[in-house]
Design a protein around this motif. Sequence first.
Motif, PDB file in Angstrom:
ATOM      1  N   ILE A  57      36.508  35.263  29.617  1.00  0.00           N
ATOM      2  CA  ILE A  57      36.348  34.774  28.244  1.00  0.00           C
ATOM      3  C   ILE A  57      36.941  35.834  27.340  1.00  0.00           C
ATOM      4  CG2 ILE A  57      34.721  33.921  26.523  1.00  0.00           C
ATOM      5  CD1 ILE A  57      33.391  34.389  29.959  1.00  0.00           C
ATOM      6  N   TRP A  58      37.856  35.425  26.471  1.00  0.00           N
ATOM      7  CA  TRP A  58      38.524  36.502  25.752  1.00  0.00           C
ATOM      8  C   TRP A  58      39.079  36.126  24.394  1.00  0.00           C
ATOM      9  CZ3 TRP A  58      43.828  38.797  27.503  1.00  0.00           C
ATOM     10  CH2 TRP A  58      44.849  37.873  27.364  1.00  0.00           C
ATOM     11  N   ILE A  59      39.228  37.184  23.625  1.00  0.00           N
ATOM     12  CA  ILE A  59      40.137  37.208  22.476  1.00  0.00           C
ATOM     13  C   ILE A  59      40.928  38.502  22.641  1.00  0.00           C
ATOM     14  CG2 ILE A  59      40.402  37.278  19.979  1.00  0.00           C
ATOM     15  CD1 ILE A  59      37.739  35.932  19.687  1.00  0.00           C
ATOM     16  N   PRO A  60      42.211  38.393  22.867  1.00  0.00           N
ATOM     17  CA  PRO A  60      42.990  39.600  23.169  1.00  0.00           C
ATOM     18  C   PRO A  60      43.301  40.427  21.924  1.00  0.00           C
ATOM     19  CG  PRO A  60      44.424  37.691  23.089  1.00  0.00           C
ATOM     20  CD  PRO A  60      43.016  37.178  22.912  1.00  0.00           C
ATOM     21  N   ASP A  61      43.569  41.699  22.155  1.00  0.00           N
ATOM     22  CA  ASP A  61      44.219  42.496  21.106  1.00  0.00           C
ATOM     23  C   ASP A  61      45.673  42.685  21.530  1.00  0.00           C
ATOM     24  OD1 ASP A  61      44.229  44.440  23.080  1.00  0.00           O
ATOM     25  OD2 ASP A  61      42.785  45.748  22.091  1.00  0.00           O
ATOM     26  N   THR A  62      46.379  43.520  20.831  1.00  0.00           N
ATOM     27  CA  THR A  62      47.813  43.612  21.107  1.00  0.00           C
ATOM     28  C   THR A  62      48.092  44.182  22.496  1.00  0.00           C
ATOM     29  OG1 THR A  62      47.805  45.742  19.959  1.00  0.00           O
ATOM     30  CG2 THR A  62      48.507  43.816  18.699  1.00  0.00           C
ATOM     31  N   GLU A  63      47.149  44.938  23.034  1.00  0.00           N
ATOM     32  CA  GLU A  63      47.340  45.500  24.378  1.00  0.00           C
ATOM     33  C   GLU A  63      46.872  44.521  25.460  1.00  0.00           C
ATOM     34  OE1 GLU A  63      48.590  48.536  25.168  1.00  0.00           O
ATOM     35  OE2 GLU A  63      48.859  49.331  23.156  1.00  0.00           O
ATOM     36  N   LEU A  64      45.645  44.017  25.291  1.00  0.00           N
ATOM     37  CA  LEU A  64      45.129  43.077  26.288  1.00  0.00           C
ATOM     38  C   LEU A  64      45.988  41.820  26.353  1.00  0.00           C
ATOM     39  CD1 LEU A  64      41.253  43.178  25.564  1.00  0.00           C
ATOM     40  CD2 LEU A  64      42.639  44.763  26.894  1.00  0.00           C
ATOM     41  N   GLY A  65      46.611  41.494  25.265  1.00  0.00           N
ATOM     42  CA  GLY A  65      47.433  40.290  25.209  1.00  0.00           C
ATOM     43  C   GLY A  65      48.546  40.274  26.245  1.00  0.00           C
ATOM     44  N   ALA A  66      48.941  41.452  26.707  1.00  0.00           N
ATOM     45  CA  ALA A  66      49.995  41.527  27.725  1.00  0.00           C
ATOM     46  C   ALA A  66      49.530  40.933  29.056  1.00  0.00           C
ATOM     47  CB  ALA A  66      50.420  42.985  27.913  1.00  0.00           C
ATOM     48  N   TRP A  67      48.237  40.765  29.207  1.00  0.00           N
ATOM     49  CA  TRP A  67      47.697  40.207  30.456  1.00  0.00           C
ATOM     50  C   TRP A  67      47.713  38.681  30.466  1.00  0.00           C
ATOM     51  CZ3 TRP A  67      42.566  43.517  30.237  1.00  0.00           C
ATOM     52  CH2 TRP A  67      42.884  44.853  30.458  1.00  0.00           C
ATOM     53  N   GLU A  68      48.022  38.091  29.338  1.00  0.00           N
ATOM     54  CA  GLU A  68      47.928  36.629  29.202  1.00  0.00           C
ATOM     55  C   GLU A  68      48.674  35.871  30.304  1.00  0.00           C
ATOM     56  OE1 GLU A  68      46.877  34.428  26.366  1.00  0.00           O
ATOM     57  OE2 GLU A  68      47.673  32.691  27.413  1.00  0.00           O
ATOM     58  N   PRO A  69      49.939  36.166  30.577  1.00  0.00           N
ATOM     59  CA  PRO A  69      50.642  35.380  31.609  1.00  0.00           C
ATOM     60  C   PRO A  69      49.955  35.443  32.972  1.00  0.00           C
ATOM     61  CG  PRO A  69      52.205  36.657  30.311  1.00  0.00           C
ATOM     62  CD  PRO A  69      50.842  37.154  29.934  1.00  0.00           C
ATOM     63  N   ALA A  70      49.518  36.630  33.346  1.00  0.00           N
ATOM     64  CA  ALA A  70      48.874  36.773  34.658  1.00  0.00           C
ATOM     65  C   ALA A  70      47.533  36.058  34.687  1.00  0.00           C
ATOM     66  CB  ALA A  70      48.697  38.252  34.990  1.00  0.00           C
ATOM     67  N   LEU A  71      46.776  36.186  33.618  1.00  0.00           N
ATOM     68  CA  LEU A  71      45.467  35.525  33.578  1.00  0.00           C
ATOM     69  C   LEU A  71      45.622  34.014  33.552  1.00  0.00           C
ATOM     70  CD1 LEU A  71      43.574  37.860  31.067  1.00  0.00           C
ATOM     71  CD2 LEU A  71      42.972  37.473  33.467  1.00  0.00           C
ATOM     72  N   SER A  72      46.591  33.540  32.795  1.00  0.00           N
ATOM     73  CA  SER A  72      46.802  32.092  32.699  1.00  0.00           C
ATOM     74  C   SER A  72      47.216  31.492  34.032  1.00  0.00           C
ATOM     75  CB  SER A  72      47.884  31.780  31.654  1.00  0.00           C
ATOM     76  OG  SER A  72      47.477  32.188  30.381  1.00  0.00           O
ATOM     77  N   ALA A  73      47.924  32.278  34.813  1.00  0.00           N
ATOM     78  CA  ALA A  73      48.460  31.769  36.078  1.00  0.00           C
ATOM     79  C   ALA A  73      47.533  32.029  37.267  1.00  0.00           C
ATOM     80  CB  ALA A  73      49.820  32.423  36.349  1.00  0.00           C
ATOM     81  N   ALA A  74      46.434  32.736  37.030  1.00  0.00           N
ATOM     82  CA  ALA A  74      45.588  33.168  38.153  1.00  0.00           C
ATOM     83  C   ALA A  74      44.825  31.994  38.758  1.00  0.00           C
ATOM     84  CB  ALA A  74      44.602  34.228  37.670  1.00  0.00           C
ATOM     85  N   ASP A  75      45.055  31.771  40.057  1.00  0.00           N
ATOM     86  CA  ASP A  75      44.281  30.751  40.770  1.00  0.00           C
ATOM     87  C   ASP A  75      42.838  31.228  40.906  1.00  0.00           C
ATOM     88  OD1 ASP A  75      46.424  29.076  41.110  1.00  0.00           O
ATOM     89  OD2 ASP A  75      46.998  29.966  43.034  1.00  0.00           O
ATOM     90  N   GLY A  76      41.922  30.339  40.636  1.00  0.00           N
ATOM     91  CA  GLY A  76      40.514  30.676  40.844  1.00  0.00           C
ATOM     92  C   GLY A  76      39.857  31.390  39.696  1.00  0.00           C
ATOM     93  N   ILE A  77      40.621  31.715  38.680  1.00  0.00           N
ATOM     94  CA  ILE A  77      40.041  32.323  37.477  1.00  0.00           C
ATOM     95  C   ILE A  77      40.399  31.445  36.282  1.00  0.00           C
ATOM     96  CG2 ILE A  77      40.058  34.293  35.897  1.00  0.00           C
ATOM     97  CD1 ILE A  77      40.640  36.109  38.240  1.00  0.00           C
TER      98      ILE A  77
END
Lengths: 189, 162
Positions: free
Chosen positions: B22-42
């Motif tokens: 569950i998230w609201i990213p900042d400018t650094e965490l936002g770089a994880w968006e593609p990986a998190l969006s594509a993660a199977d099972g999460i």
Amino acid sequence: MLMTQRHALEVVLKHRGERLVVTTMSAAGIWPELSQSPLDFAYIPSAMGHGPSLGLGLALAQPTRGVIVLNGDGCTLMSLGNLVTLAHHPAKIHLIILDNGHYEITGGQPHAGSGHVDYAKIARGAGIERTYSFGTLADWQAGAAEALAGAGPVVIHLKVEARMGQKTPKPPRPMAEQIQRLQEALGVV
Amino acid sequence: MTPMDGPSLVAALKSCGITHVIWIPDTELGAWEPALSAADGISLVRVCREGEAFAVAAGLHLGGKKPIVLIQCTGLFEAGDALRNVLHDMKLPLFFVVGVRSYYAHQQGTTADTCPVFAEPILRAWQISYVVLDDRHSAQDLADAYRQAHVENRAGAVVLAE
């Protein structure tokens, strides 16, 4: 004539089925007089305005069961972004906003916007396609089956009587016991 | 730079059995968006304000899932009531990551940003056990912190230096 909150909740009880029911504030004081199901969760003590979020989490965790959240209008106003979040996550959740125009548990002071906030319209603007408004008990009784059926998210705006001089409701049982009961009923412990 | 990239973060979360982020990213965490969006099972759960994130996580936990909350430090400040409620009233062992902007600049005395001034004192005030992860650490350290909190059945947090 506006419906009482108790009458409004009696209609919910008739249609809740095996769904989880999350109650906040005034509804949390009334609902235990109507239901003692382990699938009831009185969100007391709560974080102000976050009943719908808690309900969304439950709905995402238990996608086939369904969740009904009984929220106050004052609670709703404290976190209107909830409506956008609900719209973004299709889940089997029905949010019922009991609109009495007041902060009831603090004794009955009108909140900002009292009496002229269209919650169904706000919900539609947030992206929730299924919204309903009922201003009388007869209309709510007639429309509840449709409004409380199907997938969510659904927002139901009920205009209800305000009660003055109310105290903060107490939970029907301690939080730890509520959680234990709920998780046992869900089979997750 | 955060001390981990998206793929390594996702691998760490999967190794912990995390089901929902569950998230609201900042400018650094936002770089994880593609990986998190594509993660199977999460499942990535987007919310509008950080207080919501903790309440959604509470519901997921009650419903038998394993959520983690990822937010920025300003969101931590906003989320105080929700944090107090889910961690102390409900006593749920939730885990969260807070990105603290200007962390390094604050240590070097080169910023007027007050976020790093208050982030850790706020966590201590809320009586939350936390660890600081900086550029010497990896996603594995985040997973270790999560597992430690899980073993001890308590809430916990990671402060991510930015």
